[in-house]
Scaffold this active site. Structure first.
Site, mmCIF file in Angstrom:
data_model
loop_
_atom_site.group_PDB
_atom_site.id
_atom_site.type_symbol
_atom_site.label_atom_id
_atom_site.label_comp_id
_atom_site.label_asym_id
_atom_site.label_seq_id
_atom_site.Cartn_x
_atom_site.Cartn_y
_atom_site.Cartn_z
ATOM 1 N N ASP A 1 0.852 -1.191 0.000
ATOM 2 C CA ASP A 1 0.000 0.000 0.000
ATOM 3 C C ASP A 1 0.887 1.239 0.000
ATOM 4 O O ASP A 1 1.172 1.834 1.053
ATOM 5 C CB ASP A 1 -0.944 -0.033 1.213
ATOM 6 C CG ASP A 1 -1.962 -1.160 1.095
ATOM 7 O OD1 ASP A 1 -2.361 -1.490 -0.039
ATOM 8 O OD2 ASP A 1 -2.355 -1.720 2.133
ATOM 9 N N LYS B 1 -10.713 -6.095 -6.299
ATOM 10 C CA LYS B 1 -12.081 -6.244 -5.771
ATOM 11 C C LYS B 1 -13.122 -5.887 -6.841
ATOM 12 O O LYS B 1 -13.966 -5.008 -6.664
ATOM 13 C CB LYS B 1 -12.260 -5.392 -4.515
ATOM 14 C CG LYS B 1 -11.363 -5.833 -3.352
ATOM 15 C CD LYS B 1 -11.674 -5.053 -2.075
ATOM 16 C CE LYS B 1 -10.949 -5.587 -0.849
ATOM 17 N NZ LYS B 1 -9.504 -5.318 -0.814
ATOM 18 N N ILE C 1 -20.845 -5.990 -14.183
ATOM 19 C CA ILE C 1 -21.646 -6.979 -14.890
ATOM 20 C C ILE C 1 -20.731 -8.116 -15.366
ATOM 21 O O ILE C 1 -19.514 -7.914 -15.561
ATOM 22 C CB ILE C 1 -22.437 -6.364 -16.070
ATOM 23 C CG1 ILE C 1 -21.488 -5.749 -17.091
ATOM 24 C CG2 ILE C 1 -23.454 -5.357 -15.568
ATOM 25 C CD1 ILE C 1 -22.197 -5.324 -18.380
ATOM 26 N N PRO C 2 -21.296 -9.312 -15.519
ATOM 27 C CA PRO C 2 -20.447 -10.484 -15.788
ATOM 28 C C PRO C 2 -19.490 -10.309 -16.954
ATOM 29 O O PRO C 2 -18.302 -10.668 -16.846
ATOM 30 C CB PRO C 2 -21.476 -11.592 -16.060
ATOM 31 C CG PRO C 2 -22.657 -11.196 -15.218
ATOM 32 C CD PRO C 2 -22.714 -9.701 -15.287
ATOM 33 N N THR D 1 -18.108 -7.701 -18.244
ATOM 34 C CA THR D 1 -17.039 -6.741 -17.954
ATOM 35 C C THR D 1 -15.990 -7.360 -17.033
ATOM 36 O O THR D 1 -14.775 -7.211 -17.241
ATOM 37 C CB THR D 1 -17.637 -5.471 -17.309
ATOM 38 O OG1 THR D 1 -18.615 -4.949 -18.207
ATOM 39 C CG2 THR D 1 -16.589 -4.426 -17.040
ATOM 40 N N ARG E 1 -2.702 -8.508 13.194
ATOM 41 C CA ARG E 1 -1.593 -7.716 13.725
ATOM 42 C C ARG E 1 -0.482 -8.674 14.134
ATOM 43 O O ARG E 1 -0.712 -9.880 14.272
ATOM 44 C CB ARG E 1 -2.035 -6.859 14.905
ATOM 45 C CG ARG E 1 -2.536 -7.679 16.076
ATOM 46 C CD ARG E 1 -2.731 -6.819 17.307
ATOM 47 N NE ARG E 1 -3.536 -7.466 18.316
ATOM 48 C CZ ARG E 1 -3.116 -8.445 19.093
ATOM 49 N NH1 ARG E 1 -1.903 -8.921 18.948
ATOM 50 N NH2 ARG E 1 -3.915 -8.971 20.006
ATOM 51 N N GLN F 1 -7.845 -3.383 20.202
ATOM 52 C CA GLN F 1 -8.437 -3.608 18.877
ATOM 53 C C GLN F 1 -9.070 -4.993 18.849
ATOM 54 O O GLN F 1 -8.469 -5.970 18.456
ATOM 55 C CB GLN F 1 -7.376 -3.488 17.788
ATOM 56 C CG GLN F 1 -6.903 -2.060 17.626
ATOM 57 C CD GLN F 1 -5.967 -1.923 16.459
ATOM 58 O OE1 GLN F 1 -5.985 -2.747 15.556
ATOM 59 N NE2 GLN F 1 -5.160 -0.889 16.484
ATOM 60 N N GLY G 1 -0.229 -5.487 6.077
ATOM 61 C CA GLY G 1 0.214 -4.240 5.456
ATOM 62 C C GLY G 1 1.017 -3.407 6.416
ATOM 63 O O GLY G 1 2.235 -3.544 6.552
ATOM 64 N N ARG G 2 0.317 -2.562 7.173
ATOM 65 C CA ARG G 2 0.992 -1.575 8.017
ATOM 66 C C ARG G 2 1.981 -2.147 9.030
ATOM 67 O O ARG G 2 3.035 -1.536 9.229
ATOM 68 C CB ARG G 2 -0.061 -0.682 8.710
ATOM 69 C CG ARG G 2 -0.678 0.307 7.743
ATOM 70 C CD ARG G 2 -1.952 0.896 8.270
ATOM 71 N NE ARG G 2 -3.022 -0.095 8.280
ATOM 72 C CZ ARG G 2 -4.292 0.180 8.563
ATOM 73 N NH1 ARG G 2 -4.644 1.406 8.873
ATOM 74 N NH2 ARG G 2 -5.196 -0.778 8.525
HETATM 75 O O1 C5P Z 1 -4.383 -3.276 8.163
HETATM 76 P P1 C5P Z 1 -3.291 -3.587 7.173
HETATM 77 O O2 C5P Z 1 -2.450 -2.384 6.820
HETATM 78 O O3 C5P Z 1 -2.465 -4.791 7.570
HETATM 79 O O4 C5P Z 1 -4.107 -3.995 5.852
HETATM 80 C C1 C5P Z 1 -3.446 -4.484 4.795
HETATM 81 C C2 C5P Z 1 -4.296 -4.694 3.589
HETATM 82 O O5 C5P Z 1 -5.398 -5.508 3.873
HETATM 83 C C3 C5P Z 1 -4.805 -3.458 2.899
HETATM 84 O O6 C5P Z 1 -4.238 -3.481 1.614
HETATM 85 C C4 C5P Z 1 -6.299 -3.638 2.799
HETATM 86 O O7 C5P Z 1 -6.769 -3.321 1.515
HETATM 87 C C5 C5P Z 1 -6.467 -5.110 3.068
HETATM 88 N N1 C5P Z 1 -7.654 -5.389 3.803
HETATM 89 C C6 C5P Z 1 -8.630 -6.123 3.194
HETATM 90 N N2 C5P Z 1 -9.777 -6.419 3.888
HETATM 91 C C7 C5P Z 1 -9.922 -6.022 5.146
HETATM 92 C C8 C5P Z 1 -8.914 -5.307 5.788
HETATM 93 C C9 C5P Z 1 -7.769 -4.988 5.075
HETATM 94 O O8 C5P Z 1 -8.482 -6.541 2.041
HETATM 95 N N3 C5P Z 1 -11.004 -6.368 5.784
#
Ligand code: C5P
Length: 254
Positions: free
Chosen positions: A16, A67, A71-72, A74, A185, A195, A215-216
């Site tokens: 990200d 994500k 329509i199908p 496309t 996490r 959380q 991600g983070r």
């Molecule tokens: O919270 P974090 O930074 O770890 O999220 C990482 C990724 O998870 C993000 O790219 C987000 O799009 C994806 N994500 C997801 N569905 C969720 C939560 C996060 O696809 N419910």
């Protein structure tokens, strides 16, 4: 019981980032400790085709998290382009319905380039009151169970769900489907236990996830490789246990 020592990393690292340079730097820092790289909307809108070259650059499979929900016809046509770009996984919203899912899966299979269609069950940013406002009476857990069943019956074999829904989906869909859990996490990352909706990576795997999306906790760490390696290590015991459970279940079903 079998013992496996060389368990592959179950981490999907979410790239990200707003530009290709910082994404590439981070991918190269952590590539030895993660199993897949996730390219999401931010990076794909910014750097599309160039971002997809990171698969070859790092030797890691790419999880293209677009994500899709359209329509199908496309979606089917977008599936063809994602496969040609070298994605291993492409996400689509299960809420797109049976025909959209069937056409996405069939197109990926027909093109034969290893692309796997993965259905998003329910965004974890939505809760029961959001569902009610959409006219859906079910709880998030019931909704996820129902929509995953529909997607499975439409040919989908891979699902993204909250760690809290992993165990129920594993039980209802069996051992052959792939379950991917975001919203985890780092184990032992103190201070964020308030959380309530998160789980540790190893808990998600113990509950039945094959992959965890992170991600983070990696992206924002001062030492990204150390952060990714620590999460990977924390998952080993749970991975091993999962592998044994899976083998036993599949053997029993023969
Ligand atoms: O919270 P974090 O930074 O770890 O999220 C990482 C990724 O998870 C993000 O790219 C987000 O799009 C994806 N994500 C997801 N569905 C969720 C939560 C996060 O696809 N419910």
């Amino acid at each position: 019981m079998t013992t496996t020592h060389n368990l592959a990393s179950p981490i999907v690292f979410a790239l990200d980032f707003p530009n290709i340079g910082s994404a590439r730097t981070a991918a190269n820092e952590v590539k030895s400790a993660v199993g897949m790289l996730k390219i999401g909307l931010e990076l794909f809108v910014e750097a599309g085709r160039e971002a997809m070259q990171m698969g070859e650059e790092t030797g890691l499979p790419l999880f293209l998290d677009l994500k899709l929900h359209d329509i199908p016809v496309t979606v089917e046509r977008a599936v063809a382009r994602a496969g040609a770009l070298g994605a291993r996984i492409l996400t689509v919203h299960a809420a797109g319905g049976p025909e959209m899912l069937q056409r996405a899966v069939r197109r990926a299979e027909a093109d034969g380039n290893g692309l796997q269609i993965t259905a998003i069950t329910l965004l974890t940013s939505l809760d029961k009151s959001d569902l009610a406002r959409l006219g859906v009476e079910a709880s998030p857990a019931e909704y996820v169970r129902n929509i995953a069943k529909m997607a499975f019956e439409s040919g989908v074999k891979s699902f993204v769900c909250s760690p809290h829904e992993v165990a129920a989906l594993r039980q209802s869909l069996g051992e052959t489907v792939q379950l991917i859990a975001p919203g985890v996490r780092a184990d032992g990352a103190g201070g964020d236990d308030d959380q309530k909706r998160t789980m540790t990576a190893s808990e998600a795997i113990a509950n039945g996830a094959d992959w965890v999306v992170v991600g983070r906790p990696i992206r924002d760490a001062s030492d990204r490789l150390a952060a990714a390696s620590a999460i990977r290590e924390s998952c080993r015991a749970a991975q091993q246990q999962r592998q044994e459970t899976r083998q036993e279940t599949l053997l029993r079903q023969r």
